[in-house]
Write a protein that holds these residues in place. Sequence first.
Motif, mmCIF file in Angstrom:
data_model
loop_
_atom_site.group_PDB
_atom_site.id
_atom_site.type_symbol
_atom_site.label_atom_id
_atom_site.label_comp_id
_atom_site.label_asym_id
_atom_site.label_seq_id
_atom_site.Cartn_x
_atom_site.Cartn_y
_atom_site.Cartn_z
ATOM 1 N N PRO A 47 13.603 -7.142 51.738
ATOM 2 C CA PRO A 47 12.250 -7.560 51.385
ATOM 3 C C PRO A 47 12.186 -9.064 51.127
ATOM 4 C CG PRO A 47 12.917 -5.657 50.087
ATOM 5 C CD PRO A 47 14.121 -6.126 50.827
ATOM 6 N N LYS A 48 11.105 -9.677 51.552
ATOM 7 C CA LYS A 48 10.913 -11.108 51.372
ATOM 8 C C LYS A 48 10.970 -11.453 49.879
ATOM 9 C CE LYS A 48 7.959 -14.828 52.941
ATOM 10 N NZ LYS A 48 6.792 -15.177 53.719
ATOM 11 N N GLY A 49 11.758 -12.497 49.547
ATOM 12 C CA GLY A 49 11.841 -12.949 48.166
ATOM 13 C C GLY A 49 12.836 -12.195 47.308
ATOM 14 N N GLU A 50 13.630 -11.305 47.887
ATOM 15 C CA GLU A 50 14.599 -10.550 47.100
ATOM 16 C C GLU A 50 15.659 -11.484 46.540
ATOM 17 O OE1 GLU A 50 17.788 -6.955 47.694
ATOM 18 O OE2 GLU A 50 15.934 -6.882 48.822
ATOM 19 N N THR A 51 15.998 -11.320 45.267
ATOM 20 C CA THR A 51 16.945 -12.215 44.613
ATOM 21 C C THR A 51 18.141 -11.481 44.012
ATOM 22 O OG1 THR A 51 15.719 -12.111 42.541
ATOM 23 C CG2 THR A 51 15.171 -13.911 44.051
ATOM 24 N N ALA A 52 18.388 -10.264 44.436
ATOM 25 C CA ALA A 52 19.513 -9.519 43.893
ATOM 26 C C ALA A 52 20.157 -8.694 44.993
ATOM 27 C CB ALA A 52 19.045 -8.593 42.760
ATOM 28 N N GLY A 53 21.349 -8.210 44.707
ATOM 29 C CA GLY A 53 22.012 -7.318 45.634
ATOM 30 C C GLY A 53 22.977 -8.023 46.572
ATOM 31 N N GLU A 54 23.464 -7.262 47.534
ATOM 32 C CA GLU A 54 24.492 -7.732 48.450
ATOM 33 C C GLU A 54 24.058 -8.950 49.258
ATOM 34 O OE1 GLU A 54 27.139 -6.129 52.215
ATOM 35 O OE2 GLU A 54 25.970 -4.697 51.054
ATOM 36 N N HIS A 55 22.825 -8.973 49.716
ATOM 37 C CA HIS A 55 22.343 -10.100 50.524
ATOM 38 C C HIS A 55 22.371 -11.399 49.724
ATOM 39 C CE1 HIS A 55 21.140 -7.818 54.054
ATOM 40 N NE2 HIS A 55 20.710 -6.894 53.216
ATOM 41 N N MET A 56 21.959 -11.335 48.466
ATOM 42 C CA MET A 56 21.965 -12.536 47.629
ATOM 43 C C MET A 56 23.401 -12.979 47.361
ATOM 44 S SD MET A 56 20.535 -15.005 46.260
ATOM 45 C CE MET A 56 18.811 -14.808 45.976
ATOM 46 N N HIS A 57 24.296 -12.037 47.104
ATOM 47 C CA HIS A 57 25.700 -12.390 46.878
ATOM 48 C C HIS A 57 26.263 -13.116 48.100
ATOM 49 C CE1 HIS A 57 29.857 -12.171 45.555
ATOM 50 N NE2 HIS A 57 30.141 -11.763 46.775
ATOM 51 N N LYS A 58 25.990 -12.602 49.280
ATOM 52 C CA LYS A 58 26.485 -13.239 50.508
ATOM 53 C C LYS A 58 25.881 -14.626 50.687
ATOM 54 C CE LYS A 58 27.649 -9.043 53.009
ATOM 55 N NZ LYS A 58 27.336 -8.178 54.147
ATOM 56 N N ALA A 59 24.618 -14.784 50.347
ATOM 57 C CA ALA A 59 23.974 -16.089 50.467
ATOM 58 C C ALA A 59 24.600 -17.087 49.497
ATOM 59 C CB ALA A 59 22.472 -15.963 50.209
ATOM 60 N N ARG A 60 24.880 -16.652 48.270
ATOM 61 C CA ARG A 60 25.530 -17.530 47.293
ATOM 62 C C ARG A 60 26.940 -17.893 47.754
ATOM 63 N NH1 ARG A 60 24.139 -18.076 42.086
ATOM 64 N NH2 ARG A 60 26.237 -17.650 41.332
ATOM 65 N N HIS A 61 27.663 -16.925 48.263
ATOM 66 C CA HIS A 61 29.019 -17.168 48.763
ATOM 67 C C HIS A 61 28.976 -18.202 49.889
ATOM 68 C CE1 HIS A 61 33.203 -16.101 49.842
ATOM 69 N NE2 HIS A 61 32.784 -16.368 51.064
ATOM 70 N N THR A 62 28.053 -18.030 50.819
ATOM 71 C CA THR A 62 27.922 -18.953 51.941
ATOM 72 C C THR A 62 27.577 -20.356 51.456
ATOM 73 O OG1 THR A 62 27.279 -17.185 53.448
ATOM 74 C CG2 THR A 62 26.664 -19.425 54.083
ATOM 75 N N ALA A 63 26.632 -20.466 50.544
ATOM 76 C CA ALA A 63 26.244 -21.782 50.021
ATOM 77 C C ALA A 63 27.419 -22.449 49.326
ATOM 78 C CB ALA A 63 25.069 -21.641 49.063
ATOM 79 N N GLY A 64 28.140 -21.690 48.523
ATOM 80 C CA GLY A 64 29.298 -22.245 47.833
ATOM 81 C C GLY A 64 30.385 -22.675 48.798
ATOM 82 N N GLN A 65 30.647 -21.854 49.784
ATOM 83 C CA GLN A 65 31.690 -22.170 50.759
ATOM 84 C C GLN A 65 31.316 -23.403 51.578
ATOM 85 O OE1 GLN A 65 34.750 -20.386 51.070
ATOM 86 N NE2 GLN A 65 35.179 -22.333 52.051
ATOM 87 N N ARG A 66 30.063 -23.507 51.981
ATOM 88 C CA ARG A 66 29.631 -24.672 52.770
ATOM 89 C C ARG A 66 29.732 -25.960 51.967
ATOM 90 N NH1 ARG A 66 24.607 -22.336 56.360
ATOM 91 N NH2 ARG A 66 25.917 -21.067 57.714
ATOM 92 N N LEU A 67 29.369 -25.902 50.684
ATOM 93 C CA LEU A 67 29.485 -27.093 49.845
ATOM 94 C C LEU A 67 30.951 -27.477 49.676
ATOM 95 C CD1 LEU A 67 28.142 -29.280 48.163
ATOM 96 C CD2 LEU A 67 28.200 -27.699 46.210
ATOM 97 N N LEU A 68 31.812 -26.490 49.453
ATOM 98 C CA LEU A 68 33.237 -26.784 49.313
ATOM 99 C C LEU A 68 33.788 -27.374 50.604
ATOM 100 C CD1 LEU A 68 35.811 -26.668 47.598
ATOM 101 C CD2 LEU A 68 36.227 -24.402 48.571
ATOM 102 N N ASP A 69 33.427 -26.813 51.740
ATOM 103 C CA ASP A 69 33.899 -27.319 53.024
ATOM 104 C C ASP A 69 33.455 -28.761 53.255
ATOM 105 O OD1 ASP A 69 35.089 -24.868 53.533
ATOM 106 O OD2 ASP A 69 33.543 -24.202 54.935
ATOM 107 N N ALA A 70 32.221 -29.064 52.862
ATOM 108 C CA ALA A 70 31.664 -30.397 53.115
ATOM 109 C C ALA A 70 32.205 -31.448 52.157
ATOM 110 C CB ALA A 70 30.140 -30.351 53.021
ATOM 111 N N THR A 71 32.502 -31.044 50.915
ATOM 112 C CA THR A 71 32.860 -32.033 49.897
ATOM 113 C C THR A 71 34.271 -31.901 49.352
ATOM 114 O OG1 THR A 71 32.094 -30.684 48.036
ATOM 115 C CG2 THR A 71 30.453 -32.102 49.122
ATOM 116 N N GLY A 72 34.826 -30.694 49.393
ATOM 117 C CA GLY A 72 36.119 -30.447 48.759
ATOM 118 C C GLY A 72 36.029 -30.443 47.240
ATOM 119 N N ASP A 73 34.830 -30.407 46.701
ATOM 120 C CA ASP A 73 34.593 -30.545 45.264
ATOM 121 C C ASP A 73 34.219 -29.196 44.650
ATOM 122 O OD1 ASP A 73 33.798 -31.187 42.691
ATOM 123 O OD2 ASP A 73 32.564 -32.888 43.309
#
Length: 68
Positions: free
Chosen positions: A2-28
């Motif tokens: 559902p549009k705007g969902e902020t919980a559950g497996e999809h949100m966890h994967k989105a957070r993981h992806t965002a964190g991984q991309r930031l780490l890859d780009a900065t190493g920080d």
Amino acid sequence: MPKGETAGEHMHKARHTAGQRLLDATGDIKAVQKLLGHATIQTTADVYVDYDPAQLADKIRKAQEMEE
């Protein structure tokens, strides 16, 4: 999902992806911790990001080159 969902497996994967991309780009990992709002760096490192062995080898090589 559902549009705007902020919980559950999809949100966890989105957070993981965002964190991984930031780490890859900065190493920080501290920046990743702040982005994800974790109280401890351990949560960030153990749950949300994977460090690529090739990236680690590259960083070690670059650090050695700086010492030469």
